[in-house]
Design a protein around this motif. Structure first.
Motif, PDB file in Angstrom:
ATOM      1  N   PHE A  19      -6.230 -20.081   7.685  1.00  0.00           N
ATOM      2  CA  PHE A  19      -5.683 -19.211   6.644  1.00  0.00           C
ATOM      3  C   PHE A  19      -6.128 -19.662   5.275  1.00  0.00           C
ATOM      4  CE2 PHE A  19      -2.644 -18.016   3.410  1.00  0.00           C
ATOM      5  CZ  PHE A  19      -2.447 -16.665   3.653  1.00  0.00           C
ATOM      6  N   GLU A  31       4.942 -19.710   4.598  1.00  0.00           N
ATOM      7  CA  GLU A  31       4.035 -19.334   3.520  1.00  0.00           C
ATOM      8  C   GLU A  31       3.249 -20.561   3.047  1.00  0.00           C
ATOM      9  OE1 GLU A  31       3.485 -16.367   2.823  1.00  0.00           O
ATOM     10  OE2 GLU A  31       3.098 -15.970   0.712  1.00  0.00           O
ATOM     11  N   PHE A  86      -7.125 -12.765   8.094  1.00  0.00           N
ATOM     12  CA  PHE A  86      -5.855 -12.427   7.455  1.00  0.00           C
ATOM     13  C   PHE A  86      -5.755 -13.088   6.082  1.00  0.00           C
ATOM     14  CE2 PHE A  86      -1.084 -13.400   7.303  1.00  0.00           C
ATOM     15  CZ  PHE A  86      -0.785 -12.204   6.668  1.00  0.00           C
ATOM     16  N   GLY A  87      -6.187 -14.354   6.004  1.00  0.00           N
ATOM     17  CA  GLY A  87      -6.193 -15.039   4.712  1.00  0.00           C
ATOM     18  C   GLY A  87      -7.052 -14.311   3.689  1.00  0.00           C
ATOM     19  N   TYR A 116      -8.137 -17.419   2.726  1.00  0.00           N
ATOM     20  CA  TYR A 116      -7.504 -17.065   1.451  1.00  0.00           C
ATOM     21  C   TYR A 116      -8.408 -17.452   0.287  1.00  0.00           C
ATOM     22  CZ  TYR A 116      -3.911 -16.640  -2.152  1.00  0.00           C
ATOM     23  OH  TYR A 116      -3.198 -16.278  -3.268  1.00  0.00           O
ATOM     24  N   ASP A 140      -6.781  -5.448  -2.565  1.00  0.00           N
ATOM     25  CA  ASP A 140      -7.320  -4.298  -1.837  1.00  0.00           C
ATOM     26  C   ASP A 140      -7.712  -3.223  -2.835  1.00  0.00           C
ATOM     27  OD1 ASP A 140      -7.991  -2.274  -0.147  1.00  0.00           O
ATOM     28  OD2 ASP A 140      -6.086  -2.228   0.943  1.00  0.00           O
ATOM     29  N   SER A 153      -7.648 -11.110   3.577  1.00  0.00           N
ATOM     30  CA  SER A 153      -6.951  -9.889   3.166  1.00  0.00           C
ATOM     31  C   SER A 153      -5.798 -10.185   2.209  1.00  0.00           C
ATOM     32  CB  SER A 153      -6.427  -9.136   4.401  1.00  0.00           C
ATOM     33  OG  SER A 153      -5.365  -9.834   5.032  1.00  0.00           O
ATOM     34  N   ARG A 154      -5.255 -11.394   2.276  1.00  0.00           N
ATOM     35  CA  ARG A 154      -4.194 -11.796   1.352  1.00  0.00           C
ATOM     36  C   ARG A 154      -4.772 -12.274   0.020  1.00  0.00           C
ATOM     37  NH1 ARG A 154       0.771 -13.774   3.171  1.00  0.00           N
ATOM     38  NH2 ARG A 154       1.047 -14.275   0.957  1.00  0.00           N
ATOM     39  N   GLY A 155      -5.932 -12.934   0.071  1.00  0.00           N
ATOM     40  CA  GLY A 155      -6.489 -13.507  -1.143  1.00  0.00           C
ATOM     41  C   GLY A 155      -7.212 -12.510  -2.026  1.00  0.00           C
ATOM     42  N   TYR A 161      -6.406  -5.815   6.209  1.00  0.00           N
ATOM     43  CA  TYR A 161      -6.713  -6.732   7.319  1.00  0.00           C
ATOM     44  C   TYR A 161      -7.465  -5.993   8.422  1.00  0.00           C
ATOM     45  CZ  TYR A 161      -5.985  -9.361  11.634  1.00  0.00           C
ATOM     46  OH  TYR A 161      -6.179 -10.001  12.826  1.00  0.00           O
ATOM     47  N   VAL A 197      -1.129 -20.112  -1.609  1.00  0.00           N
ATOM     48  CA  VAL A 197      -0.976 -18.782  -2.205  1.00  0.00           C
ATOM     49  C   VAL A 197      -0.325 -18.862  -3.588  1.00  0.00           C
ATOM     50  CG1 VAL A 197      -0.852 -17.714   0.068  1.00  0.00           C
ATOM     51  CG2 VAL A 197       1.258 -18.355  -1.100  1.00  0.00           C
TER      52      VAL A 197
END
Length: 562
Positions: free
Chosen positions: A88, A50, A150-151, A92, A158, A153-155, A167, A54
């Motif tokens: 990432f 991780e 992917f970063g 993010y 949604d 979609s995490r940051g 993602y 984040v």
């Protein structure tokens, strides 16, 4: 009597059984489709651990918003995003710092989906088909860019979890531009990108200059929310691009080594299989190439699923080339004897120019006219071309031969539909990005070597048509013309005539005004007047092949009735 009553009951039972069997079969089909979609959904890459980012918090410092070393601000009327770090981390930070922009864009895409497929079952079928078609999309994108996505979609939270994994959606959005290329011969897509690269002796002081209009007719949000993105990745060459929030790819970019790349659409067709989105190809070029040879090698090794043209120039080589790329071929168009090269949307190399798709496209669309007009203007500015003159060329609204045929004409370099416009000085490393609307706003300047530096002295003023009211009048004419076609569709001929006349008053000489009038007059049985209006429309140089054929048909029928 009991036997007579039993027959309808038997039929009702049979109908019930048939309906039940049909419902069960439909349910089975839906379950199979859901299972296949689950299998085809793209899975994000795996993180070894991780990242510390984040757990970081957003901080305000003056007018900037920071997340670690990444920041976001508004400068000279444009949102500006600075990204650095691992793939990432950059993704993010992009998701965190541009959340509201990403949500606005996806809302616009879903609004379009609701217009195209207003029913839930049609949306489900459409999602199934897209998921099937793009089931190998993830395999075609290098892991570094998948990690960046992917970063994102995490940051970014949604906002539409019911639409499927975030993602997977962002990954597919990177192919949206390519899908539009497949519709270049469709009424859904109008106009096209036009770009040029110029060098000594065409340019003043011998600088390498690039100018391009990105004429992608998407939702207004993509015009309004264009974003300057400055990237200093841990691996590769720092670069600057004009794109949109939540985008890992590039369509107009310049790197610190003095290499520039832009992506233009090209005649294409529905592919047999998925390949890499062209914006990802351009991103790989600008992040890893220092000269034309390296850029061509990168483009060549990718498998794409639609055709495109890449305008590539480098300070090291002192020139530009156009790389014509299809799912099966990569062909380089070297410059002619002139000190410039032009990239519209049609193929020009010997390998592809006679392709049936290309021949059909040249007859149907505006690429030839835009190419000819760009050639006229570049030759006229030989030896004096600089950033200011480049901006004037990108804003030009006349047809070849210096003919003005109304605002919004798709055969002009500036049909007032661009979602962004850029000018690049590869020699000095200066990147100009136009502010909205289209290429009409102020061109803000950025230095790829000193991205923090403000350059107000290099900014270029907006187009005069914004200040003198001409653009506002054009918008009124455009709206009125749309209302007129709608009135004609619903049989309100009086309203349609009034709209056509008002549009002609606000935007004189535009062929669609006379075309609408010809259609209405024909419906009214006023054949001589309809023929006269159709001739006037033809004199206005209709942009598209389908429009020309329809106006000629009206003219022929009206003259026959006379």
């Amino acid at each position: 009597m009991s036997q007579a009553m039993s027959k309808p009951r038997r039929w009702l039972r049979r109908l019930s059984w048939a309906a039940g069997i049909l419902a069960a079969l439909l349910l089975l089909v839906v379950l199979v489709m859901l299972g296949l979609m689950y299998r085809w959904v793209a899975r994000p890459p795996q993180l070894a651990r991780e990242p510390a980012m984040v757990h970081e918090s957003v901080k305000m410092q003056g007018d900037r918003v920071y997340l670690g070393r990444n920041w976001f601000e508004r400068r000279d009327g444009l949102p500006v995003l600075y990204l650095t770090g691992t793939p990432f981390e950059m993704g993010y930070a992009n998701g965190v710092l541009t959340e509201k922009y990403i949500h606005r864009q996806e809302d616009a895409v879903l609004d379009l989906l609701n217009q195209v497929a207003p029913y839930q079952w049609t949306q489900f079928v459409l999602k199934f088909l897209v998921t099937y078609k793009n089931r190998h999309l993830s395999d075609a994108i290098p892991e570094a860019y998948r990690m960046e996505i992917f970063g994102m979609s995490r940051g970014c939270p949604d906002a539409h979890p019911g639409m499927g994994p975030f993602y997977h959606r962002i990954l597919n959005y990177h192919a949206a531009q390519d899908i539009s290329y497949m519709l270049m011969n469709s009424p859904l897509i109008r106009g096209g990108c036009t770009a040029f690269g110029a060098w000594a002796p065409e340019t003043r002081d011998g600088h390498l200059l690039l100018g391009r209009n990105f004429d992608w007719e998407a939702a207004p949000v993509f015009d309004e929310d264009r974003m300057v993105i400055i990237c200093e990745p841990d691996e590769g060459i720092p670069f600057i691009s004009l794109a949109w929030a939540g985008m890992a790819g590039c369509v107009s970019a310049l790197n610190r080594a003095g290499l520039a790349v832009t992506v233009n659409g090209a005649p294409s067709q529905l592919p047999a299989d998925t390949g890499a989105p062209t914006c990802i190809v351009a991103r790989d070029v600008v992040q890893h190439a220092t000269n034309i040879q390296q850029a061509v090698e990168i483009i060549r090794r990718y498998k794409v699923f639609v055709s495109a043209q890449f305008l590539v120039g480098s300070r090291q080589d002192g020139r530009f080339v156009v790389v014509e790329k299809t799912p099966t071929q990569t062909v380089v168009r070297e410059p002619s004897d002139a000190g410039f090269t032009i990239c519209a949307n049609h193929y020009m190399t010997a390998a592809l120019t006679n392709d049936p798709i290309n021949l059909k496209y040249m007859q149907a669309d505006t690429s030839l006219a835009r190419y000819a007009r760009m050639d006229e203007l570049l030759r006229r500015n030989t030896g004096t071309l600089d950033a200011t003159r480049s901006a004037a060329i990108l804003r030009d609204r006349e047809l070849p031969g210096d003919r003005f045929a109304g605002n919004g004409h798709r055969s002009s370099l500036n049909p007032l539909i661009a979602t962004h416009s850029v000018i690049m000085d590869l020699t000095d490393g200066i990147f100009w990005a136009a502010t909205p609307p289209h290429q009409m706003g102020r061109f803000a300047a950025f230095d790829i070597n000193q991205p923090e530096k403000m350059l107000p002295e290099l900014a270029m003023a907006g187009d005069p048509m914004l200040a003198d009211g001409e653009y506002k009048t054009y918008l009124a004419a455009k709206t009125g013309l749309s209302d007129g076609w709608r009135a004609l569709k619903h049989g309100d001929l009086a309203a349609a005539i009034q709209c056509a006349q008002t549009a002609e008053k606000d935007n004189p000489g535009f062929y669609q005004n006379s075309w609408l009038l010809a259609e209405v007059l024909f419906r009214q049985g006023k054949y001589p007047e309809s023929a006269a209006a159709a001739r006037q429309a033809m004199d206005g140089k209709p942009a598209l092949g389908g429009e020309r054929r329809r106006i000629e048909q009206i003219l022929t029928q009206a003259e026959a009735h006379k």
